[in-house]
Structure formats: C-alpha cells, structure tokens
Write a protein that holds these residues in place. Structure first.
Motif, short mmCIF file in Angstrom:
data_model
loop_
_atom_site.label_atom_id
_atom_site.label_comp_id
_atom_site.label_asym_id
_atom_site.label_seq_id
_atom_site.Cartn_x
_atom_site.Cartn_y
_atom_site.Cartn_z
N PRO A 27 0.81 -1.20 0.05
CA PRO A 27 -0.12 0.09 0.00
C PRO A 27 0.96 1.26 0.03
N MET A 28 0.36 2.21 -0.71
CA MET A 28 1.09 3.57 -0.54
C MET A 28 0.77 4.33 0.55
N GLU A 29 1.81 4.76 1.29
CA GLU A 29 1.57 5.35 2.59
C GLU A 29 1.96 6.76 2.55
N GLU A 30 1.16 7.78 3.35
CA GLU A 30 1.63 8.88 3.47
C GLU A 30 1.36 9.23 5.15
N VAL A 31 2.15 9.99 5.43
CA VAL A 31 2.16 10.59 7.22
C VAL A 31 1.77 11.85 7.15
N GLY A 32 0.66 12.23 7.76
CA GLY A 32 0.39 13.49 8.05
C GLY A 32 0.72 14.17 9.33
N GLU A 33 0.06 15.13 9.68
CA GLU A 33 0.51 15.75 11.13
C GLU A 33 0.11 14.93 12.34
N ASN A 34 -1.24 14.51 12.10
CA ASN A 34 -1.85 13.64 13.17
C ASN A 34 -2.10 12.11 12.71
N VAL A 35 -2.23 11.85 11.38
CA VAL A 35 -2.65 10.54 10.93
C VAL A 35 -1.67 10.01 9.89
N THR A 36 -2.04 8.73 9.81
CA THR A 36 -1.01 8.04 8.76
C THR A 36 -1.93 7.18 7.92
N VAL A 37 -1.86 7.28 6.62
CA VAL A 37 -2.66 6.75 5.59
C VAL A 37 -2.12 5.79 4.62
N LYS A 38 -2.58 4.51 4.71
CA LYS A 38 -2.06 3.45 3.76
C LYS A 38 -3.30 2.97 2.86
N LYS A 39 -2.77 3.52 1.73
CA LYS A 39 -3.98 3.17 0.65
C LYS A 39 -3.70 1.96 -0.24
N HIS A 40 -4.85 1.25 -0.49
CA HIS A 40 -4.67 -0.11 -1.46
C HIS A 40 -5.39 0.47 -2.58
N SER A 41 -4.55 0.85 -3.68
CA SER A 41 -5.33 1.33 -4.76
C SER A 41 -6.25 0.37 -5.74
N SER A 42 -5.75 -1.03 -5.71
CA SER A 42 -6.37 -2.03 -6.42
C SER A 42 -7.84 -2.30 -5.76
N MET A 43 -8.15 -1.93 -4.38
CA MET A 43 -9.07 -2.22 -3.85
C MET A 43 -10.15 -1.18 -3.56
N GLY A 44 -9.58 0.14 -3.78
CA GLY A 44 -10.24 1.29 -3.64
C GLY A 44 -10.68 1.52 -1.97
N CYS A 45 -9.67 1.40 -1.22
CA CYS A 45 -9.78 1.53 0.19
C CYS A 45 -8.42 2.03 0.81
N ALA A 46 -8.44 2.35 2.07
CA ALA A 46 -7.30 2.90 2.65
C ALA A 46 -7.88 2.55 4.42
N VAL A 47 -6.58 2.43 4.77
CA VAL A 47 -6.42 2.42 6.43
C VAL A 47 -5.97 3.75 6.94
N VAL A 48 -6.73 4.34 7.82
CA VAL A 48 -6.32 5.58 8.47
C VAL A 48 -5.90 5.22 10.00
N SER A 49 -4.81 5.54 10.13
CA SER A 49 -4.26 5.12 11.81
C SER A 49 -3.92 6.66 12.57
N LEU A 50 -4.71 6.56 13.61
CA LEU A 50 -4.41 7.52 14.46
C LEU A 50 -3.62 7.46 15.67
N LYS A 51 -3.18 8.52 16.39
CA LYS A 51 -2.41 8.29 17.68
C LYS A 51 -3.17 7.78 18.79
N ASP A 52 -4.36 8.49 18.93
CA ASP A 52 -5.11 8.11 20.23
C ASP A 52 -6.46 7.48 19.96
#
Length: 251
Positions: free
Chosen positions: A9-34
């Motif tokens: 998955p393609m990953e991008e780290v933001g200020e408070n979240v981390t996004v891991k996108k699965h392009s082939s499935m049209g979905c993503a996992v968003v991880s937060l710290k709290d």
C-alpha cells in the motif's frame, strides 16, 4: 500505478494521521495516535448522511484485524470501491488532509469544552467564594449585634441597679432623718417636761404645772405636724430627682 493486489500500500504520514492506501481495492486504512480521537471522528462522521472526500463518496468504519477480526482501536477503514478508484482515483494525500482536518476539529472542540469547563469551574469557585464572604459578613454582623445587645442589657441593668441603690439610700436617709427628728422631739419633750416641772413647782404648784404642760403639749403637737410635713416633702423630692438622675446616667 500498477493494480497488482500484491503491491504494497501507498503510505503518507500527515500531522496527526497515517494513511495506507490500497489502490487495487479502492480503500485505505487511516491510523491515528489516540483511540479517543479515532472514536470521536467516527462518531462525527456517522452523524452525516454522506461522507465525501475530494468529491468522492466514501464509507468509514472501524478497522479490524484480518485474521482475528478484532477491532484495532486506533484505525479506521475508508472504502470507496475499486471501480471508483479506477475512474476517479482518491489520493492518499487527500485522505491525509481530510482526516488531519477532522483531527483538528475534534481537538479544537475538546479544547473549547475544556475551556468552558474551566470557565464554569472558575465561575462556580468565584460564586462559592462570594457566598462564603457574604456568610462571613453576615456572621460578623450578627456577632456585632449580639455584642451590642449584651452591652445595652448590661448598661440597662447597671442603670436599674443604680436607681434602686439611690432609692434605697433615699429611703435610708429619710428613715434616719425621721429617727433623728423623733429623737430630737423626745429630748425636747423630756427637757421641756423637766423645765415645766421645775418652774411650776417653784411658782405655782401642781395646778399651774398642769396648765403649762397642756400648753406645751399643744405647741409640741403643732411642731410635730410641721416636721412630718417637711419630711414627706423631702422624700417626694428625693424620689422625683432620682429617676431623672438615673436617666442622665443611662444617657
């Protein structure tokens, strides 16, 4: 980009979240710290009829482990479908920006709520302090009033005692004056009787002595009446003066 499902998955780290996108499935996992922030964002999005990110309608739900199906407290699953992704891709950058913004909204809301709680607590403490100060002032006022009442009662009691003492003293002096006058009259009568007796025997015998004694008795009775009247007037004057004096003392 390749549509190979085995592609990482393609990953991008933001200020408070981390996004891991699965392009082939049209979905993503968003991880937060709290986990609390994740739950707050999920609750916020669930109140909306549609959730749209960069013009694309998505579904947001808690993310679970693939094998155990156990919910991951910090993660969200965002899905929009592989067909939509093929036609109108939703970048991980837009996902990161969206959820970073939601994180900021939740954090700001919490900060405002904390400020409001602090303000309410401060106002409650101020009101309590004001109430305690008022109660303290009222207690001090009651104490001063009680002290004044006790003082006035003591002054009134002393005034009454002084008045009673003056009245008793006036009565004592009056009685003493009456005794003195009575003693003076007794001495006068005895002296007068002796003188009359001596004079009568020397000049006219028993008959003449009896006549002189009657005249002296009449004169003595008149003098006694005048003395009694004088004593009564003196007592009345003392009784009249005493209350006035008591009033001056009380004042």
């Amino acid at each position: 980009r390749s549509e190979d499902p085995r592609r990482p998955p393609m990953e991008e780290v933001g200020e408070n979240v981390t996004v891991k996108k699965h392009s082939s499935m049209g979905c993503a996992v968003v991880s937060l710290k709290d986990p609390r922030v994740r739950d707050a964002i999920l609750a916020l999005l669930q109140t909306c009829s549609d959730v749209t990110i960069n013009g694309i309608k998505v579904q947001v739900k808690p993310h679970t482990e693939k094998d155990t199906k156990a919910e991951i407290p910090t993660d969200l699953l965002v899905a929009w479908g592989h067909k939509v992704e093929k036609n109108t891709p939703l970048s991980e950058h837009e996902l990161t920006k969206f959820f970073d913004t939601k994180h900021q909204e939740v954090s700001h809301k919490w900060a405002m709520e904390m400020q409001e709680k602090a303000r309410v607590a401060e106002e409650r403490a101020r009101q309590q302090k004001l109430l305690e100060e008022q109660q303290k002032q009222q207690a001090e006022q009651r104490k001063r009033e009680e002290q004044r009442r006790i003082f006035e009662e003591e002054m009134r009691r002393r005034s009454e005692e002084e008045l009673q003492q003056r009245q008793v003293e006036a009565q004592r002096k009056h009685a003493e004056e009456q005794r003195r006058q009575e003693e003076a009259r007794r001495i006068h009568r005895e002296t007068q009787a002796k003188w009359i007796n001596d004079f009568s025997w020397a000049h006219g015998g028993p008959q003449h002595a009896a006549a002189v004694a009657a005249t002296a008795a009449t004169a003595g009775a008149a003098a006694q009446q005048r003395s009694a009247a004088s004593g009564t007037a003196g007592a009345l004057t003392a009784a009249t003066v005493s209350p006035a004096s008591a009033g001056v003392a009380a004042t």
